[in-house]
Design a protein around this motif. Structure first.
Motif, PDB file in Angstrom:
ATOM      1  N   ARG A 146     137.218  27.281  24.353  1.00 17.98           N
ATOM      2  CA  ARG A 146     135.908  26.673  24.549  1.00 17.98           C
ATOM      3  C   ARG A 146     135.243  26.417  23.194  1.00 17.98           C
ATOM      4  O   ARG A 146     135.156  27.300  22.355  1.00 17.98           O
ATOM      5  CB  ARG A 146     135.033  27.584  25.405  1.00 17.98           C
ATOM      6  N   ARG A 147     134.748  25.193  22.995  1.00 21.82           N
ATOM      7  CA  ARG A 147     134.143  24.807  21.722  1.00 21.82           C
ATOM      8  C   ARG A 147     132.637  24.987  21.708  1.00 21.82           C
ATOM      9  O   ARG A 147     132.046  25.268  20.663  1.00 21.82           O
ATOM     10  CB  ARG A 147     134.486  23.341  21.412  1.00 21.82           C
ATOM     11  N   PHE A 148     131.985  24.795  22.848  1.00 26.59           N
ATOM     12  CA  PHE A 148     130.533  24.864  22.899  1.00 26.59           C
ATOM     13  C   PHE A 148     130.089  25.796  24.024  1.00 26.59           C
ATOM     14  O   PHE A 148     130.747  25.895  25.068  1.00 26.59           O
ATOM     15  CB  PHE A 148     129.928  23.474  23.147  1.00 26.59           C
ATOM     16  N   GLY A 149     128.939  26.457  23.806  1.00 24.02           N
ATOM     17  CA  GLY A 149     128.346  27.272  24.854  1.00 24.02           C
ATOM     18  C   GLY A 149     129.216  28.454  25.236  1.00 24.02           C
ATOM     19  O   GLY A 149     130.082  28.903  24.495  1.00 24.02           O
TER      20      GLY A 149
ATOM     21  N   ILE B  46     125.815  19.646  27.425  1.00 24.77           N
ATOM     22  CA  ILE B  46     125.360  18.474  26.681  1.00 24.77           C
ATOM     23  C   ILE B  46     126.191  18.231  25.421  1.00 24.77           C
ATOM     24  O   ILE B  46     126.422  17.077  25.025  1.00 24.77           O
ATOM     25  CB  ILE B  46     123.855  18.616  26.331  1.00 24.77           C
ATOM     26  N   GLU B  47     126.679  19.303  24.771  1.00 24.27           N
ATOM     27  CA  GLU B  47     127.469  19.116  23.554  1.00 24.27           C
ATOM     28  C   GLU B  47     128.849  18.524  23.852  1.00 24.27           C
ATOM     29  O   GLU B  47     129.423  17.823  23.026  1.00 24.27           O
ATOM     30  CB  GLU B  47     127.661  20.443  22.811  1.00 24.27           C
ATOM     31  N   SER B  48     129.378  18.811  25.027  1.00 20.49           N
ATOM     32  CA  SER B  48     130.747  18.390  25.352  1.00 20.49           C
ATOM     33  C   SER B  48     130.826  16.987  25.925  1.00 20.49           C
ATOM     34  O   SER B  48     131.877  16.332  25.828  1.00 20.49           O
ATOM     35  CB  SER B  48     131.358  19.374  26.368  1.00 20.49           C
ATOM     36  N   ILE B  49     129.760  16.510  26.532  1.00 21.27           N
ATOM     37  CA  ILE B  49     129.820  15.258  27.298  1.00 21.27           C
ATOM     38  C   ILE B  49     130.293  14.060  26.472  1.00 21.27           C
ATOM     39  O   ILE B  49     131.207  13.340  26.908  1.00 21.27           O
ATOM     40  CB  ILE B  49     128.454  14.982  27.962  1.00 21.27           C
ATOM     41  N   PRO B  50     129.728  13.764  25.285  1.00 18.92           N
ATOM     42  CA  PRO B  50     130.184  12.574  24.550  1.00 18.92           C
ATOM     43  C   PRO B  50     131.676  12.609  24.226  1.00 18.92           C
ATOM     44  O   PRO B  50     132.386  11.612  24.419  1.00 18.92           O
ATOM     45  CB  PRO B  50     129.330  12.610  23.270  1.00 18.92           C
ATOM     46  N   SER B  51     132.158  13.759  23.735  1.00 15.68           N
ATOM     47  CA  SER B  51     133.587  13.858  23.385  1.00 15.68           C
ATOM     48  C   SER B  51     134.462  13.743  24.625  1.00 15.68           C
ATOM     49  O   SER B  51     135.533  13.114  24.587  1.00 15.68           O
ATOM     50  CB  SER B  51     133.855  15.190  22.684  1.00 15.68           C
ATOM     51  N   LEU B  52     134.025  14.320  25.732  1.00 15.88           N
ATOM     52  CA  LEU B  52     134.824  14.294  26.956  1.00 15.88           C
ATOM     53  C   LEU B  52     134.926  12.884  27.523  1.00 15.88           C
ATOM     54  O   LEU B  52     136.015  12.424  27.890  1.00 15.88           O
ATOM     55  CB  LEU B  52     134.201  15.236  27.983  1.00 15.88           C
ATOM     56  N   LEU B  53     133.807  12.164  27.571  1.00 13.92           N
ATOM     57  CA  LEU B  53     133.830  10.797  28.086  1.00 13.92           C
ATOM     58  C   LEU B  53     134.716   9.910  27.208  1.00 13.92           C
ATOM     59  O   LEU B  53     135.481   9.082  27.710  1.00 13.92           O
ATOM     60  CB  LEU B  53     132.405  10.237  28.142  1.00 13.92           C
TER      61      LEU B  53
ATOM     62  N   ASP C  59     119.654  21.701  30.016  1.00 16.77           N
ATOM     63  CA  ASP C  59     119.772  21.500  28.566  1.00 16.77           C
ATOM     64  C   ASP C  59     119.738  20.034  28.159  1.00 16.77           C
ATOM     65  O   ASP C  59     120.039  19.692  27.020  1.00 16.77           O
ATOM     66  CB  ASP C  59     121.068  22.132  28.060  1.00 16.77           C
ATOM     67  N   GLY C  60     119.382  19.157  29.093  1.00 17.66           N
ATOM     68  CA  GLY C  60     119.348  17.735  28.787  1.00 17.66           C
ATOM     69  C   GLY C  60     120.604  16.980  29.173  1.00 17.66           C
ATOM     70  O   GLY C  60     120.719  15.779  28.904  1.00 17.66           O
ATOM     71  N   SER C  61     121.561  17.650  29.812  1.00 17.27           N
ATOM     72  CA  SER C  61     122.800  16.974  30.229  1.00 17.27           C
ATOM     73  C   SER C  61     122.515  15.832  31.194  1.00 17.27           C
ATOM     74  O   SER C  61     123.143  14.767  31.111  1.00 17.27           O
ATOM     75  CB  SER C  61     123.756  17.986  30.885  1.00 17.27           C
ATOM     76  N   ALA C  62     121.584  16.043  32.123  1.00 14.37           N
ATOM     77  CA  ALA C  62     121.278  15.006  33.106  1.00 14.37           C
ATOM     78  C   ALA C  62     120.728  13.755  32.431  1.00 14.37           C
ATOM     79  O   ALA C  62     121.116  12.625  32.775  1.00 14.37           O
ATOM     80  CB  ALA C  62     120.282  15.546  34.136  1.00 14.37           C
TER      81      ALA C  62
END
Length: 313
Positions: free
Chosen positions: A192-195, A7-14, A39-42
């Motif tokens: 790796r930045r998160f998790g 969930i932490e990576s998704i906004p930056s990756l997109l 973790d709320g990613s979905a």
């Protein structure tokens, strides 16, 4: 992209993917497959997909594993070129145009090579080097980095590959079986930045078992009788020779053979040989059913060139 608890990576990756591809003027769609995240990613992917037109979110019902997530992504991808990458920001989206450019040179698969890999030396780098060497020797496809998720494929190539188990790490070998042209390109790799990583040393045994599967598919997918039949005939032949030797001892020299362990070995070899030969026949029938039920040819055509006008294509 297969997503599992990122969930932490998704906004930056997109954002990074969109920025890179828009700057190159490339039409694109992002397909994120959530593999049962907790973790709320979905929920985040669902919200993003409703907000932006370049994102398709595929939400799996539970955690099936990376192979299943990648298979789902291949199924829903609609473009003629498909790029895969991890959702943890360790792969750099800025490398995507480089892979696509290489793909346009006539290759069917371009695999990323994390030349300066930012991972733990003992738990990740060393096992990876050993695995890459072993996979290359067994499959005949020599790459520096089988485990790099950043790869570019032609869509027609992945359409011919059925993924099961944990075969996602063997995609270049499966593509080679389909007659693909494969090359490798150095790509960037970030810490790796998160998790934390979802992989550990526990996957080693699974890699070995999947490697055996890929080796069999490469060598004997359309002719399983060649391996089972050969082993069966060898076992029967050796059992027959030893049986003749015991027969000579019994009838020719008058020796007792009832208490000899060799007699038991003869029986085991003959029974094993018959069973292996029978397995070969059954495997041949299964392979014919596999190909004929799906209408899968035992060959792949790259192109047809014909000088005559009006020829079928």
């Amino acid at each position: 992209m297969p997503i599992y608890n990122e969930i932490e990576s998704i906004p930056s990756l997109l954002s990074a993917i969109a920025t890179t591809l828009q700057a190159e003027g490339l039409p694109y769609e992002i397909v994120c497959v959530d593999d049962g995240s907790e973790d709320g990613s979905a929920e985040l992917l669902k919200q993003e997909a409703q907000r932006r037109s370049d994102l398709r979110a595929v939400l799996l019902r539970r955690n099936y594993g990376q192979t299943a997530a990648m298979a789902a992504g291949f199924h829903y991808a609609q473009a003629p070129a498909i790029v895969t990458l991890d959702g943890d920001l360790q792969n750099d989206p800025a490398d995507i145009p480089l892979l696509l450019s290489k793909l346009n040179e006539g290759y069917d698969l371009v695999s990323g090579w994390r030349k300066n890999r930012q991972d733990a030396a003992l738990t990740r780098l060393l096992p990876s080097k050993i695995a890459n060497w072993l996979i290359g020797r067994v499959t005949g496809v020599t790459l520096h980095d089988y485990g790099c998720s950043l790869k570019a494929y032609r869509a027609e190539l992945v359409a011919d590959m059925n993924l099961y188990g944990e075969l996602h790490r063997f995609l270049p070998a499966l593509a080679f079986i389909e007659g693909a042209r494969i090359t490798e390109l150095p790509v960037r790799h970030h810490a790796r930045r998160f998790g934390r990583s979802k992989y550990g040393l526990g996957r080693t045994l699974r890699v070995v078992m999947d490697l055996a599967t890929v080796f069999f598919m490469k060598k004997f997918l359309t002719r399983p009788m060649h391996v089972f039949g050969l082993l069966g005939l060898g076992s029967i032949g050796l059992g027959t020779l030893l049986g003749l030797y015991l027969t000579f001892l019994k009838l020719g020299l008058g020796q007792s053979i009832g208490d000899r362990p060799l007699l038991i070995l003869v029986v085991v070899l003959l029974l094993t040989g018959v069973q292996l030969f029978s397995f070969g026949l059954l495997a041949e029938l299964l392979m014919r059913t596999y190909h004929e039920s799906q209408g899968r040819p035992i060959y792949r055509v790259r192109e047809v060139v014909n000088r005559g006008a009006g020829s079928p294509t």
